[in-house]
Design a protein around this motif. Sequence first.
Motif, short mmCIF file in Angstrom:
data_model
loop_
_atom_site.label_atom_id
_atom_site.label_comp_id
_atom_site.label_asym_id
_atom_site.label_seq_id
_atom_site.Cartn_x
_atom_site.Cartn_y
_atom_site.Cartn_z
N SER A 73 42.11 33.38 54.20
CA SER A 73 42.26 34.78 54.62
C SER A 73 43.59 35.38 54.17
CB SER A 73 42.14 34.91 56.14
OG SER A 73 40.95 34.32 56.56
N PRO A 74 43.87 35.37 52.88
CA PRO A 74 45.17 35.84 52.41
C PRO A 74 45.36 37.35 52.63
CG PRO A 74 43.70 35.49 50.56
CD PRO A 74 42.97 34.99 51.78
N ARG A 75 46.63 37.71 52.82
CA ARG A 75 46.98 39.14 52.95
C ARG A 75 47.56 39.57 51.61
NH1 ARG A 75 50.95 37.37 57.48
NH2 ARG A 75 50.99 35.71 55.93
N VAL A 76 46.96 40.61 51.04
CA VAL A 76 47.32 41.02 49.68
C VAL A 76 47.70 42.50 49.68
CG1 VAL A 76 46.49 41.21 47.30
CG2 VAL A 76 45.63 39.38 48.76
N LEU A 77 48.78 42.81 48.97
CA LEU A 77 49.19 44.20 48.80
C LEU A 77 49.17 44.54 47.32
CD1 LEU A 77 50.57 46.90 49.70
CD2 LEU A 77 52.77 45.70 49.49
N GLU A 78 48.47 45.63 46.96
CA GLU A 78 48.60 46.12 45.59
C GLU A 78 49.36 47.44 45.60
OE1 GLU A 78 46.83 47.83 41.53
OE2 GLU A 78 45.46 47.83 43.22
N LEU A 79 50.39 47.51 44.77
CA LEU A 79 51.19 48.74 44.66
C LEU A 79 50.79 49.49 43.39
CD1 LEU A 79 54.69 47.32 45.68
CD2 LEU A 79 53.18 48.76 47.07
N GLY A 80 50.51 50.77 43.51
CA GLY A 80 50.11 51.58 42.35
C GLY A 80 48.68 51.28 41.95
N THR A 81 47.76 51.52 42.89
CA THR A 81 46.37 51.04 42.70
C THR A 81 45.56 51.87 41.72
OG1 THR A 81 44.50 50.14 43.95
CG2 THR A 81 45.29 52.31 44.63
N GLY A 82 45.91 53.14 41.50
CA GLY A 82 45.16 53.97 40.53
C GLY A 82 43.69 54.04 40.90
N SER A 83 42.80 53.59 40.00
CA SER A 83 41.35 53.59 40.26
C SER A 83 40.96 52.57 41.32
CB SER A 83 40.61 53.26 38.96
OG SER A 83 40.95 51.93 38.55
N GLY A 84 41.90 51.71 41.70
CA GLY A 84 41.60 50.66 42.69
C GLY A 84 41.09 49.38 42.05
N CYS A 85 41.11 49.33 40.71
CA CYS A 85 40.41 48.23 40.03
C CYS A 85 40.94 46.84 40.40
CB CYS A 85 40.42 48.44 38.51
SG CYS A 85 42.06 48.49 37.79
N ILE A 86 42.26 46.70 40.59
CA ILE A 86 42.81 45.38 40.91
C ILE A 86 42.49 45.02 42.36
CG2 ILE A 86 44.94 44.03 41.15
CD1 ILE A 86 46.14 45.73 38.88
N ALA A 87 42.82 45.91 43.27
CA ALA A 87 42.62 45.64 44.70
C ALA A 87 41.14 45.38 45.00
CB ALA A 87 43.13 46.82 45.52
N ILE A 88 40.27 46.20 44.43
CA ILE A 88 38.84 46.08 44.71
C ILE A 88 38.29 44.78 44.11
CG2 ILE A 88 36.58 47.11 44.17
CD1 ILE A 88 38.03 49.88 44.43
N SER A 89 38.75 44.43 42.90
CA SER A 89 38.29 43.16 42.29
C SER A 89 38.72 41.99 43.17
CB SER A 89 38.87 42.99 40.89
OG SER A 89 38.46 44.06 40.07
N LEU A 90 39.97 42.03 43.66
CA LEU A 90 40.46 40.93 44.50
C LEU A 90 39.66 40.88 45.82
CD1 LEU A 90 44.30 41.24 43.93
CD2 LEU A 90 42.79 39.42 43.12
N ALA A 91 39.40 42.03 46.40
CA ALA A 91 38.66 42.05 47.67
C ALA A 91 37.24 41.51 47.48
CB ALA A 91 38.62 43.47 48.23
N LEU A 92 36.64 41.81 46.33
CA LEU A 92 35.26 41.35 46.11
C LEU A 92 35.21 39.87 45.73
CD1 LEU A 92 33.84 44.49 44.28
CD2 LEU A 92 33.29 43.70 46.60
N GLU A 93 36.25 39.39 45.03
CA GLU A 93 36.29 37.97 44.66
C GLU A 93 36.70 37.11 45.85
OE1 GLU A 93 35.31 36.74 41.66
OE2 GLU A 93 34.78 38.82 41.17
N ARG A 94 37.50 37.69 46.77
CA ARG A 94 37.95 36.94 47.95
C ARG A 94 37.59 37.76 49.20
NH1 ARG A 94 41.69 32.65 48.04
NH2 ARG A 94 41.27 32.84 50.27
N PRO A 95 36.31 37.68 49.60
CA PRO A 95 35.88 38.51 50.74
C PRO A 95 36.61 38.18 52.04
CG PRO A 95 34.00 37.47 49.62
CD PRO A 95 35.22 36.88 49.01
N ASP A 96 37.30 37.04 52.10
CA ASP A 96 38.06 36.71 53.31
C ASP A 96 39.45 37.35 53.30
OD1 ASP A 96 38.88 35.07 51.18
OD2 ASP A 96 39.67 33.56 52.54
N ALA A 97 39.84 37.97 52.20
CA ALA A 97 41.20 38.52 52.09
C ALA A 97 41.31 39.85 52.85
CB ALA A 97 41.55 38.76 50.63
N ARG A 98 42.53 40.14 53.31
CA ARG A 98 42.83 41.48 53.84
C ARG A 98 43.64 42.18 52.77
NH1 ARG A 98 47.41 43.70 57.09
NH2 ARG A 98 46.77 45.85 56.85
#
Length: 266
Positions: free
Chosen positions: A104-129
């Motif tokens: 259940s890792p806690r992840v922060l993305e700074l400068g998300t733009g289209s959200g591509c990085i944050a959303i990819s991480l959330a979908l690959e690691r559904p347990d992440a916040r």
Amino acid sequence: MTAGELLAASGLPGAEARALLAFASGATREALIAFPERVVAPEAAARFEALVERRRAGEPMAYLLGVQEFYRRPFCVTPAVLIPRPETELLVELALDALRSIESPRVLELGTGSGCIAISLALERPDARVVAADASVEALAIARANAQRLDARVDFVASDWYAAIAGEFDAIVANPPYVAASDPHLADLRFEPLYALTDHGDGLGCLRTIVAGAPAHLARDGWLLVEHGYDQAAAVRALFERAGFDEVRTVRDAAGIERACTGRFV
Ligand SMILES: C[S@@+](CC[C@H](N)C(=O)[O-])C[C@H]1O[C@@H](n2cnc3c(N)ncnc32)[C@H](O)[C@@H]1O
């Protein structure tokens, strides 16, 4: 006019012309190849010709079609956000690797733009916040819509880098604006938002802020992972080391270019 005549008259490479005609007419690309003799309705032909004109003026395909694939998923894009680049998928891979042994890792993305990085991480690691921030409210609206459409759980925050960020994270990920104001390549990127590309200085301004602020927002043993420019590897490693990071390393992208820096705050 027929599909074949319109495609030939466009003067664009075949794949681009077919993608635009498919978009303008609703036909599939396969149908355009199989049945070039089919007549295209005048309104669709006019839409296609307008798109061809914009493409010939240099507008990126992603803005014309409103979509760009990233990490095998389609992301909607508008000129308010940077078009996700294939080399940025490296940052997703590196973050997934760094987080592999953390539950259940806690992840922060700074400068998300289209959200591509944050959303990819959330979908690959559904347990992440996953928390994703951007200073642009227009970008955040696109990112939120992408998260909703792709069914990803991400909390979006309007923030000037860390200004509105609370809590601590196991990883901070960022692909900040890193093109120097003097870089002649900026002219080729004229359709993308300037605030997503450059710090209006030497290219390292946003990276300095992100690296210096990271220790205060990282959990013990937390990771910082950033993308940077082709000639910034040594300077970015020095920023990490000066901020007290261990295990600092530069990673090359698929083209062999030094593209990312990672480090751990022990
Ligand atoms: C290079 S783009 C990266 C977008 C996306 N993460 C990607 O990799 O495709 C940099 C992003 O940083 C955002 N940004 C610029 N200045 C900012 C600031 N002061 N605080 C937060 N975000 C900022 C821009 O709006 C833009 O979305």
